[in-house]
Write an enzyme that holds these catalytic residues in place. Sequence first.
Site, PDB file in Angstrom:
ATOM      1  N   SER A 286      18.326  20.829   3.887  1.00 15.04           N
ATOM      2  CA  SER A 286      17.547  19.635   4.254  1.00 15.04           C
ATOM      3  C   SER A 286      16.845  19.936   5.563  1.00 15.04           C
ATOM      4  CB  SER A 286      18.505  18.460   4.465  1.00 15.04           C
ATOM      5  OG  SER A 286      17.848  17.408   5.158  1.00 15.04           O
TER       6      SER A 286
ATOM      7  N   TYR B  25      26.287  14.120   7.560  1.00 11.32           N
ATOM      8  CA  TYR B  25      25.267  14.845   6.773  1.00 11.32           C
ATOM      9  C   TYR B  25      24.671  15.973   7.621  1.00 11.32           C
ATOM     10  CZ  TYR B  25      21.231  15.214   3.535  1.00 11.32           C
ATOM     11  OH  TYR B  25      20.284  15.631   2.635  1.00 11.32           O
TER      12      TYR B  25
HETATM   13  C1  BGC Z   1      17.827  12.948   3.207  1.00 14.44           C
HETATM   14  C2  BGC Z   1      16.992  11.699   3.069  1.00 14.44           C
HETATM   15  C3  BGC Z   1      15.999  11.590   4.223  1.00 14.44           C
HETATM   16  C4  BGC Z   1      15.202  12.868   4.311  1.00 14.44           C
HETATM   17  C5  BGC Z   1      14.184  12.859   5.462  1.00 14.44           C
HETATM   18  C6  BGC Z   1      16.924  14.142   3.366  1.00 14.44           C
HETATM   19  O1  BGC Z   1      17.715  15.278   3.548  1.00 14.44           O
HETATM   20  O2  BGC Z   1      18.624  13.112   2.052  1.00 14.44           O
HETATM   21  O3  BGC Z   1      17.847  10.567   3.081  1.00 14.44           O
HETATM   22  O4  BGC Z   1      15.121  10.504   4.000  1.00 14.44           O
HETATM   23  O5  BGC Z   1      16.078  13.957   4.475  1.00 14.44           O
HETATM   24  O6  BGC Z   1      14.745  12.392   6.638  1.00 14.44           O
END
Ligand code: BGC
Length: 256
Positions: free
Chosen positions: A144, A157
């Site tokens: 991410s 996260y």
């Molecule tokens: C997350 C989303 C978030 C996006 C941008 C992703 O990794 O799962 O919830 O909106 O990143 O911030």
Amino acid sequence: MAGLEGKVAVVTGSSSGIGQSIAIRLAGEGAAVVIDFRGHRDGAEETQQKIAASSGRSIIVQADVSRVVDTQNLIDQAWQQLGGCDILVNNAGIEKGSDFWDTPEADYDAVLAVNLKGPFFLTQAFVRKLRDAKKSGRVINISSVHEDMVFPHFATYCASKGGIRMLMRDLAVELGPLGITVNNVAPGAIATPINQAMMSDPAKLNPLLRNIPLGRLGTREEVAGLVAYLASEEAAYITGSTFVIDGGLMRNYHEQ
Ligand code: BGC
């Protein structure tokens, strides 16, 4: 792009979202795909039907990636039923939001187990088989932008995604001599079930869109295209890198 005929790919969390699109795309490139699901067999069957509709080959295996025994079974099934496993896509992921001071231990354990422990031990099972068979392979982690960028109220996260960034870098060096490449794909805001609550709340969606230079959410298919490239022969010399796909979100800065 070179095809993936004769290759076998495991895609975790491929019963929905980005994982489903990756499974369909890799199968479209000719790979036989192991569709993994934890709870949604219906979604896994939908993935399989879509693959079959374009004459692709797949099997469905249930695995909770946070259970080491399940990760071993996932790789074993690929070898037993499809004759090997060349490409591993660590896609399964969850996120739970809360103020840091209220975050329950159970949320920490759940997020770190799926997003970091899972890829760790699944990759271990994948690598052991390749090492014994003296074969090369590809590991692609769906990370991410939050492997690098803050996300207040999502500390678990961010901890998991920061962890997978360093796991990727470390393994790229350790596994390079085995001919196994390891890279991350770091999506920004993609229209998927993980974002459902945010997407259906204009008060949350609109400020996010204003932060994205390209002015829209990304699609699952766009992420799948990048994964297909990293899985292809053309990407043979790429290892130890993160590929951001975020419409410019990470690089954005405004003075109002
Ligand atoms: C997350 C989303 C978030 C996006 C941008 C992703 O990794 O799962 O919830 O909106 O990143 O911030």
